[in-house]
Write a protein that holds these residues in place. Structure first.
Motif, PDB file in Angstrom:
ATOM      1  N   SER A 107       2.506  -7.819  -5.094  1.00 18.37           N
ATOM      2  CA  SER A 107       2.885  -6.417  -5.022  1.00 18.37           C
ATOM      3  C   SER A 107       2.107  -5.583  -6.049  1.00 18.37           C
ATOM      4  O   SER A 107       1.722  -4.451  -5.782  1.00 18.37           O
ATOM      5  CB  SER A 107       4.388  -6.308  -5.249  1.00 18.37           C
ATOM      6  N   GLY A 165      -1.076  -4.340  -4.800  1.00 11.92           N
ATOM      7  CA  GLY A 165      -0.989  -3.540  -3.580  1.00 11.92           C
ATOM      8  C   GLY A 165      -0.991  -4.369  -2.305  1.00 11.92           C
ATOM      9  O   GLY A 165      -1.143  -3.837  -1.217  1.00 11.92           O
ATOM     10  N   GLY A 166      -0.790  -5.683  -2.433  1.00  7.37           N
ATOM     11  CA  GLY A 166      -0.825  -6.561  -1.263  1.00  7.37           C
ATOM     12  C   GLY A 166       0.446  -6.486  -0.432  1.00  7.37           C
ATOM     13  O   GLY A 166       1.440  -5.887  -0.839  1.00  7.37           O
ATOM     14  N   ASP A 167       0.401  -7.112   0.736  1.00  9.98           N
ATOM     15  CA  ASP A 167       1.545  -7.107   1.650  1.00  9.98           C
ATOM     16  C   ASP A 167       2.521  -8.211   1.255  1.00  9.98           C
ATOM     17  O   ASP A 167       2.161  -9.391   1.240  1.00  9.98           O
ATOM     18  CB  ASP A 167       1.038  -7.326   3.085  1.00  9.98           C
ATOM     19  N   VAL A 168       3.742  -7.835   0.930  1.00  8.66           N
ATOM     20  CA  VAL A 168       4.717  -8.819   0.457  1.00  8.66           C
ATOM     21  C   VAL A 168       5.751  -9.179   1.509  1.00  8.66           C
ATOM     22  O   VAL A 168       6.671  -9.949   1.228  1.00  8.66           O
ATOM     23  CB  VAL A 168       5.451  -8.317  -0.814  1.00  8.66           C
ATOM     24  N   SER A 169       5.612  -8.622   2.726  1.00 10.07           N
ATOM     25  CA  SER A 169       6.743  -8.742   3.661  1.00 10.07           C
ATOM     26  C   SER A 169       7.112 -10.196   3.967  1.00 10.07           C
ATOM     27  O   SER A 169       8.292 -10.529   4.030  1.00 10.07           O
ATOM     28  CB  SER A 169       6.458  -7.958   4.944  1.00 10.07           C
ATOM     29  N   SER A 170       6.118 -11.078   4.130  1.00  7.29           N
ATOM     30  CA  SER A 170       6.501 -12.460   4.467  1.00  7.29           C
ATOM     31  C   SER A 170       7.112 -13.147   3.246  1.00  7.29           C
ATOM     32  O   SER A 170       8.032 -13.954   3.368  1.00  7.29           O
ATOM     33  CB  SER A 170       5.300 -13.232   5.003  1.00  7.29           C
ATOM     34  N   PRO A 214       1.669   1.159  -3.306  1.00  7.11           N
ATOM     35  CA  PRO A 214       2.501   1.341  -2.104  1.00  7.11           C
ATOM     36  C   PRO A 214       3.951   0.984  -2.414  1.00  7.11           C
ATOM     37  O   PRO A 214       4.880   1.620  -1.936  1.00  7.11           O
ATOM     38  CB  PRO A 214       1.902   0.349  -1.101  1.00  7.11           C
ATOM     39  N   HIS A 224      14.213  -2.488  -3.151  1.00  3.43           N
ATOM     40  CA  HIS A 224      14.165  -2.953  -1.768  1.00  3.43           C
ATOM     41  C   HIS A 224      14.843  -4.320  -1.643  1.00  3.43           C
ATOM     42  O   HIS A 224      15.689  -4.546  -0.771  1.00  3.43           O
ATOM     43  CB  HIS A 224      12.702  -3.026  -1.315  1.00  3.43           C
TER      44      HIS A 224
END
Lengths: 606, 80
Positions: free
Chosen positions: A115, A118-123, A168, A177
């Motif tokens: 995070s 700025g990477g995608d952490v959703s998984s 982001p 979140h």
């Protein structure tokens, strides 16, 4: 009993705000065990770091809230090892409360790193949610203990430094979140509550929360301050779960909800405005109104001329509190203890559910000595500290807010109006007719479980057996072919909310017999025939659930200090005493069904 | 004054190690006091820092394994 209670409070009197004093005080308290005036609670702590230094704080802060806490610390970093294994040390100690303490650094460091770039952490977030879901569900399956899980928090400052706010998902955004998702999950888990460590950390400040030395020497992720605050927060949450919240705040008027004495200073002379010192009292009024919106009901007890007080409510532009906000008022010159007692009667609320707030020490002393069950706030001289003094009492905390809590004041107020209507109606039967009552009877299920547990937990007067259940207990009970009903009641004055619970279960091995496990009614609807309706519908359901033949319903009355009003409940409803069983009653309900009262219309949702 | 500091140290140690202050003497050390383990060592650190409003560096914290060393380190930190 009195002796050990007195000894514990004497030990607590010598407590100082220092780590060594907490340690010594905890030892002295443990020597007094068992402390009979306190509720014993075994607390098992599972953390991703060394949490053992919390021990003395749990014991002492527990004792300050009438809890005899016996803490047990499991080795750190063993969430799965302990929670997923039914033979683990955790479950063998058979705790009443399981506390799970985590730090994101320990359980999901990768999310923080990704995070921060700025990477995608959703998984990764999904993985963490699944991990927590498994832990909580397994804890629920293996144990009936209440589970307190800390909100997610990060001890260190944002990894991305000054760029954090431009990400982001900032570090705080990520934590928020994750906590929203955690709360969503916990709301669905019976007996599972969030301990808001993240909020507490924000209050204290991150820099104060962490002590590098303690962490690197002993993996203790809590500074001395954080240890004290966390211990107190855990004790507070347990006390909120173990003891019912207070229901009514009884306020004085002069020098309490406004500055000065209205009878002397007049409408224009009292301090209540947007400028100092009036703004201090206005802020207090705002705070009181917020309590009211959370379900606390308000009463006013003031030595004054009623016209003077009424004039402030009606005409003072800065008076936020209005006459209608108080469900009961006693503006007179009689003594405040008698006034309180009258209000308790009028509202059918026990005196031990009252908090008394009065700036006058003499009035406080009088109430304290005459009505020891009432909680009397030690009101500070400085009005700016009024709010803090009420907060410190921790009297109005509810672990979860329900719709009923928010509506409570409106419900009590319409009860007062109803009483007035009754006085005007010529006969009681006519009055009941005029209420146009509509009852809605439904099965106990996930939608109403929370409120049912609350009612079972706090109803004292119209309660035949006064059995308290955790959500887990109740769910187990309902699985055994039990009939569990709830009743909501509406009338011409409004919605009374969920006001009745009835549970009957088949007697083991005894053909065609069921016994009423619990039967209760909220006090504000007593005396209107709704109890007749609930008992009638309960017995109809029991007959339908039976396999034909003769069906008998047994009723049990378990006497307590508070439920004498229902001692003849079953006799009044045509049940015969069971020979040689002092508090058991029986009625053949297949042959002699109970009649529904005519003046209440019914909607069944079963 | 010195005596006062010493008795305060003894009292803190007694509270943390669950013994009586009279049991803390010149010869007391972590081998002789049963509850003096590594966790209690850190509790002692926190308690001394709070009691005397000092900060004890980690390198000293791991050294103070006897009453004599505790006293020496606390006094040093207090500038005495």
């Amino acid at each position: 009993m009195l002796k050990s209670g007195a000894a514990a409070s004497e030990v607590l009197r010598d407590l100082k705000q220092s780590p060594s004093s907490y340690s010594a005080t905890a030892d002295k308290l443990m020597e007094l065990s068992p402390r009979e005036s306190e509720r014993a609670v075994k607390v098992a702590v599972l953390a991703t770091y060394t949490a053992d230094p919390l021990g003395p704080y749990l014991v002492v802060e527990g004792a300050r809230r009438s809890l005899e806490v016996t803490p047990e610390f499991l080795p750190y970093g063993q969430l799965e090892t302990q929670l997923l294994n039914k033979d683990s040390k955790l479950y063998r100690t058979d705790p009443d409360v399981i506390v799970i303490l985590t730090r994101l650094e320990d359980i999901a460091a990768r999310i923080l790193e990704v995070s921060a770039t700025g990477g995608d952490v959703s998984s990764l977030v999904t993985d963490l949610q699944e991990r927590m879901a498994i832990i909580l569900e397994e804890a629920r399956r293996q144990s009936t203990a209440k589970v307190l899980i800390s909100s997610f928090s990060v001890t260190h400052l944002p990894l991305a430094g000054v760029a954090d706010a431009m990400l982001p998902l900032s570090q705080d955004g990520l934590v928020a979140h994750l906590n929203t998702l955690l709360a969503e999950h916990c709301r669905k888990m019976p007996g599972c509550f969030i301990l808001d460590i993240n909020g507490l950390m924000a209050q204290v400040g991150k820099e104060q929360w962490f002590d590098d030395k303690l962490y690197h020497l002993g993996r203790i992720a809590l500074s001395a301050t954080a240890q004290a605050r966390t211990g107190a927060a855990i004790a507070r949450l347990i006390a909120t779960l173990e003891y019912p919240a207070k229901k009514c705040l009884a306020l004085d008027a002069d020098n309490t909800i406004w500055g000065g004495v209205v009878g002397e200073d007049g409408l224009g002379g009292i301090a209540l405005s947007d400028l100092y010192p009036g703004n201090v009292f206005k802020a207090f009024q705002r705070y009181v109104l917020n309590l009211r919106s959370r379900g606390v009901i308000l009463a006013l007890i003031s030595k004054n001329n009623p016209e003077d007080v009424e004039e402030v409510f009606d005409k003072h532009e800065d008076c936020l509190l209005k006459s209608d906000h108080f469900v009961a008022q006693r503006v007179n010159w009689s003594d405040k203890a008698s006034n309180l007692r009258e209000i308790a009667d009028e509202l059918s609320i026990d005196l031990d559910s009252f908090v008394f707030f009065d700036d006058n020490p003499a009035e406080r002393e009088w109430v304290r000595s005459n009505l020891p069950e009432v909680s009397v706030v030690e009101v500070p001289k400085d009005p700016m500290r009024y709010i803090e003094s009420l907060e410190r009492l921790e009297a109005f905390g509810l672990p979860v807010l329900s719709d009923e809590d928010r509506m409570r004041s409106a419900m009590y107020l319409s009860e007062t109006k109803r009483r007035k209507a009754r006085i005007r109606s010529s006969s009681y039967d006519e009055f009941l007719e005029s209420l146009e009552m509509k009852a809605r009877i439904a099965s106990i299920g996930p939608d109403n479980m929370g409120r049912v547990i609350q009612l079972l937990g706090k109803t004292n007067q119209f309660n035949l057996t006064t059995r308290r259940y955790s959500e887990v207990d109740l769910q187990r009970l309902l699985e055994e072919g039990t009939t569990g009903l709830t009743m909501r009641l509406e009338d011409c004055f409004g919605d009374n909310g969920l006001i009745g619970v009835a549970i009957a279960k088949p007697c083991i091995g005894s053909n065609g017999r069921s016994i009423v496990e619990s039967f209760l009614l909220s006090c504000r609807v007593i005396g209107r025939g709704v109890e007749d309706l609930l008992l009638a519908v309960l017995s109809e359901r029991v007959v339908e659930a039976g396999r034909g033949g003769e069906i008998k319903l047994m009723g049990e009355f378990v006497p307590t200090a508070k439920n004498r009003m229902v001692s003849s409940f079953y006799a009044d409803h045509g049940f015969a005493p069971v020979p040689r069983q002092k508090h058991l009653w029986i009625r053949n309900i297949s042959e002699h069904p109970l009649q529904r009262p005519p003046h209440i219309s019914i909607e069944l949702d079963i | 004054m010195t005596l006062d500091i010493d008795s305060r140290i003894k009292s803190v140690m007694a509270d943390i190690f669950k013994v009586s202050p009279a049991d803390i003497s010149e010869t007391s050390n972590s081998d002789k006091i049963e509850n003096w383990d590594s966790l209690a060592q850190l509790n002692l650190l926190v308690a001394l820092e709070a009691e005397f409003e000092i900060e004890i560096p980690a390198s000293d914290a791991v050294e103070m394994l006897s009453y004599g060393l505790v006293r020496k380190i606390v006094r040093e930190r207090m500038g005495g």
